[in-house]
Design a protein around this motif. Sequence first.
Motif, PDB file in Angstrom:
ATOM      1  N   GLY A 179      16.826 -10.636  -8.024  1.00  0.00           N
ATOM      2  CA  GLY A 179      17.564 -11.786  -7.533  1.00  0.00           C
ATOM      3  C   GLY A 179      17.678 -12.863  -8.600  1.00  0.00           C
ATOM      4  O   GLY A 179      16.872 -12.924  -9.540  1.00  0.00           O
ATOM      5  N   GLN A 180      18.705 -13.715  -8.466  1.00  0.00           N
ATOM      6  CA  GLN A 180      18.912 -14.792  -9.430  1.00  0.00           C
ATOM      7  C   GLN A 180      18.213 -16.049  -8.943  1.00  0.00           C
ATOM      8  O   GLN A 180      18.363 -16.447  -7.790  1.00  0.00           O
ATOM      9  CB  GLN A 180      20.408 -15.063  -9.617  1.00  0.00           C
ATOM     10  CG  GLN A 180      20.737 -15.967 -10.784  1.00  0.00           C
ATOM     11  CD  GLN A 180      22.240 -16.009 -11.036  1.00  0.00           C
ATOM     12  OE1 GLN A 180      23.030 -15.976 -10.101  1.00  0.00           O
ATOM     13  NE2 GLN A 180      22.641 -16.077 -12.292  1.00  0.00           N
ATOM     14  N   SER A 181      17.424 -16.663  -9.797  1.00  0.00           N
ATOM     15  CA  SER A 181      16.692 -17.875  -9.415  1.00  0.00           C
ATOM     16  C   SER A 181      17.613 -19.079  -9.463  1.00  0.00           C
ATOM     17  O   SER A 181      18.562 -19.139 -10.244  1.00  0.00           O
ATOM     18  CB  SER A 181      15.494 -18.090 -10.349  1.00  0.00           C
ATOM     19  OG  SER A 181      15.935 -18.197 -11.691  1.00  0.00           O
ATOM     20  N   THR A 182      17.336 -20.053  -8.593  1.00  0.00           N
ATOM     21  CA  THR A 182      18.126 -21.280  -8.538  1.00  0.00           C
ATOM     22  C   THR A 182      17.507 -22.339  -9.438  1.00  0.00           C
ATOM     23  O   THR A 182      16.303 -22.584  -9.398  1.00  0.00           O
ATOM     24  CB  THR A 182      18.188 -21.811  -7.093  1.00  0.00           C
ATOM     25  OG1 THR A 182      18.746 -20.793  -6.259  1.00  0.00           O
ATOM     26  CG2 THR A 182      19.046 -23.056  -7.010  1.00  0.00           C
ATOM     27  N   ARG A 183      18.350 -22.968 -10.237  1.00  0.00           N
ATOM     28  CA  ARG A 183      17.892 -24.016 -11.148  1.00  0.00           C
ATOM     29  C   ARG A 183      17.976 -25.374 -10.479  1.00  0.00           C
ATOM     30  O   ARG A 183      18.655 -25.542  -9.449  1.00  0.00           O
ATOM     31  CB  ARG A 183      18.753 -24.014 -12.415  1.00  0.00           C
ATOM     32  CG  ARG A 183      18.745 -22.708 -13.174  1.00  0.00           C
ATOM     33  CD  ARG A 183      19.654 -22.796 -14.389  1.00  0.00           C
ATOM     34  NE  ARG A 183      19.827 -21.518 -15.055  1.00  0.00           N
ATOM     35  CZ  ARG A 183      20.617 -21.313 -16.094  1.00  0.00           C
ATOM     36  NH1 ARG A 183      21.341 -22.328 -16.583  1.00  0.00           N
ATOM     37  NH2 ARG A 183      20.711 -20.120 -16.647  1.00  0.00           N
ATOM     38  N   PRO A 184      17.327 -26.381 -11.047  1.00  0.00           N
ATOM     39  CA  PRO A 184      17.492 -27.741 -10.531  1.00  0.00           C
ATOM     40  C   PRO A 184      18.976 -28.122 -10.522  1.00  0.00           C
ATOM     41  O   PRO A 184      19.696 -27.873 -11.478  1.00  0.00           O
ATOM     42  CB  PRO A 184      16.703 -28.592 -11.534  1.00  0.00           C
ATOM     43  CG  PRO A 184      15.678 -27.661 -12.094  1.00  0.00           C
ATOM     44  CD  PRO A 184      16.349 -26.317 -12.147  1.00  0.00           C
ATOM     45  N   GLY A 185      19.423 -28.689  -9.413  1.00  0.00           N
ATOM     46  CA  GLY A 185      20.825 -29.033  -9.284  1.00  0.00           C
ATOM     47  C   GLY A 185      21.639 -27.965  -8.589  1.00  0.00           C
ATOM     48  O   GLY A 185      22.820 -28.182  -8.281  1.00  0.00           O
ATOM     49  N   GLY A 186      21.019 -26.800  -8.344  1.00  0.00           N
ATOM     50  CA  GLY A 186      21.722 -25.739  -7.645  1.00  0.00           C
ATOM     51  C   GLY A 186      21.812 -26.020  -6.156  1.00  0.00           C
ATOM     52  O   GLY A 186      21.247 -26.996  -5.647  1.00  0.00           O
ATOM     53  N   SER A 187      22.524 -25.144  -5.447  1.00  0.00           N
ATOM     54  CA  SER A 187      22.716 -25.313  -4.001  1.00  0.00           C
ATOM     55  C   SER A 187      22.134 -24.105  -3.286  1.00  0.00           C
ATOM     56  O   SER A 187      22.535 -22.974  -3.547  1.00  0.00           O
ATOM     57  CB  SER A 187      24.200 -25.479  -3.682  1.00  0.00           C
ATOM     58  OG  SER A 187      25.020 -24.613  -4.451  1.00  0.00           O
ATOM     59  N   THR A 188      21.190 -24.342  -2.385  1.00  0.00           N
ATOM     60  CA  THR A 188      20.389 -23.258  -1.810  1.00  0.00           C
ATOM     61  C   THR A 188      20.634 -23.020  -0.324  1.00  0.00           C
ATOM     62  O   THR A 188      20.009 -22.140   0.261  1.00  0.00           O
ATOM     63  CB  THR A 188      18.895 -23.551  -2.009  1.00  0.00           C
ATOM     64  OG1 THR A 188      18.572 -24.790  -1.349  1.00  0.00           O
ATOM     65  CG2 THR A 188      18.543 -23.660  -3.493  1.00  0.00           C
ATOM     66  N   GLY A 189      21.511 -23.790   0.293  1.00  0.00           N
ATOM     67  CA  GLY A 189      21.732 -23.646   1.722  1.00  0.00           C
ATOM     68  C   GLY A 189      22.638 -22.470   2.060  1.00  0.00           C
ATOM     69  O   GLY A 189      23.229 -21.826   1.182  1.00  0.00           O
TER      70      GLY A 189
END
Length: 475
Positions: free
Chosen positions: A203-213
Motif C-alpha cells: 500500500g502507498q503511505s500518506t504524507r503530511p498534507g494528504g487526504s485520508t478520508g
Amino acid sequence: MMRQAHKRSQLRTRAVVAAAALLLGGGGTAVIAQHASAGASRDTGGQDTGRTSPGAGGAAATGATTLACPDVGDKLRDVPAPARIAVSRGLSELDAQVARAYERITAGQDGAAAPGAVLDELKAKRAGTIGRINDSLKTDGANPGPAAVEPAALSGCRARQVGTAAVDDSSRDLAPRLGARGRPGGPSRADFADIRTAPRRNGQSTRPGGSTGTFTSVCGRNENGHFNPDNVIVTPGVRNGAHHLHDYVGNKSTDAFSTDASLAAAGTTCVNGDKSSHYWPVLRVLDGKAAPDANAPGGGHDGNMGTVLRPTSVTLQFKGSPVSKVTAMPRFLRIITGDAKALTNGVANANASWSCEGFENRQLKDKYPICPKGADVVRTFAFQNCWDGRNTDSANHRTHVAFARPDGSCPRGFRAVPQLVQRITYDVPAGVPFAVDSFPEQLHKPVTDHGDFINVMSERLMSEATSCVNGGRTC
C-alpha cells in the motif's frame, strides 16, 4: 442487411456448440482453437515473438486466432459537438466490421474464409468508414479539421495467434473445466491462476498534507435489472455500441441516448440521492445454459454466452490523494478506466484487477483468479484521480484525466480529485469457468476488463464527499 444477419446467426450457432462442449468437459470440439503457426509463442497473451514453443509432452502449442486493428477512437483529439453522433456511428461500424471479419476467418475448417482476402476487404471497408468520420470532422466545405485521422495508417488489420497453453501444474487441479484448449472464442485455461500465486502488493503511505478520508455511495447490486449493450460515453446515440452487455447501478436511465439533462432528471438506486452512473461488463458463468439474451445484441448475437452473474456486493468508494487535498469533481465528468480492447491494443491503458475475498493484497491483471473454497471473486476498478481542471470529457475519453505519478502527485497541469474505486464481488460456483463479456475478437480475456463512470452528484453532495475525503472522515 440479410447478409449481416446470416453472419451473426453463424456466430450464435457456434457459441451454442461451444456451450454444449463445456457440459461435456471437452476441449477437442473447439471451433477456433488451432495449432499455432510460426510467429506465435506458447503463451504470450497475443504478442508475436517470431518462434514457436512446445506444449505439454512436446506437442505443438495451441492458439486461437484474433484480429488486431488500430484503435481509431484512441487517435481522436477533438470532435466538435455537431459531429459527435456521426463519429460515434462510424466508430461503432468499425467495431462491427472487425467482428464480421473475425467471424469469417474463424468460422471453422469447412466455412473459414482465406484470411488474406478477408483482411484486404476489411481494410477497404475501414478506409471508407474512416473517410466518412473525417468528412464529419470537416471545419468547412473543403478541408478536414485538426481532429482528422489518417485512413492509410489506421485501416489495415492483421490476424494474430493468442496462446492457449494449459495452466501450470500448481493450479491444474483447481482449474475450471475448460478442456486443454479452452473455450471457443475464449477464455482458455491459461487465463486462470491460483490467487495464492499472485505477487503481494504494498500500500502507498500518506504524507503530511494528504487526504485520508473516504466517501461511499450505497447503490445496490442492480437488483432492478438495468442492463444494456450501449456505451453512452464512447458511442452515444448508438444502440449496441459496446457489443457486450453492461451491468448498471446508480442512475436508472442510462442508455445510448442519455444526455446530461436526462441523467440529472432520472431516478437513482443510491440511497444518498447520488444520480451518478456506474457500469461495467457483466460477468458470466460458462455453464452451457441459454441466457435470456442468447439471441440478443450484446449477448449471443455478439458471441457472449452463459448465465449472467449478479454481484454479491458492490462498493462505490471515493478516496483521497496520499500527497495533497482533493478538489471537487465537476458535474457530468466522464471517466473510463481500463481498455476493452487491451488484448489487441496492448496494455498501455489496461487497468484490470482480479482477486479473491481475503486475498486482496494480491491482484491479477491478466488472469482470472482461482479462489479458495468459500472466497468470492473480486473485481476492482481504481479510476484516474487527476483532472485537467477544464474538460468533463475528451475526444478519446482519456486525455482529460490521468493517474497520479508513482509518488502520488498529479502530472503537470492536472489537479487531484476524489478517486473512485468500484469493488464488485461474485459467488462463482466452484470449478465452473467464468468470463467477462467482451468484443468477439478480444476472446473474453481478463485483461480487457474495464469500468465506466459519469458523475451526476449534485454540487452539494460532491462538496460533502470532498469535505469528507479532505477531513479524514469516513462518510
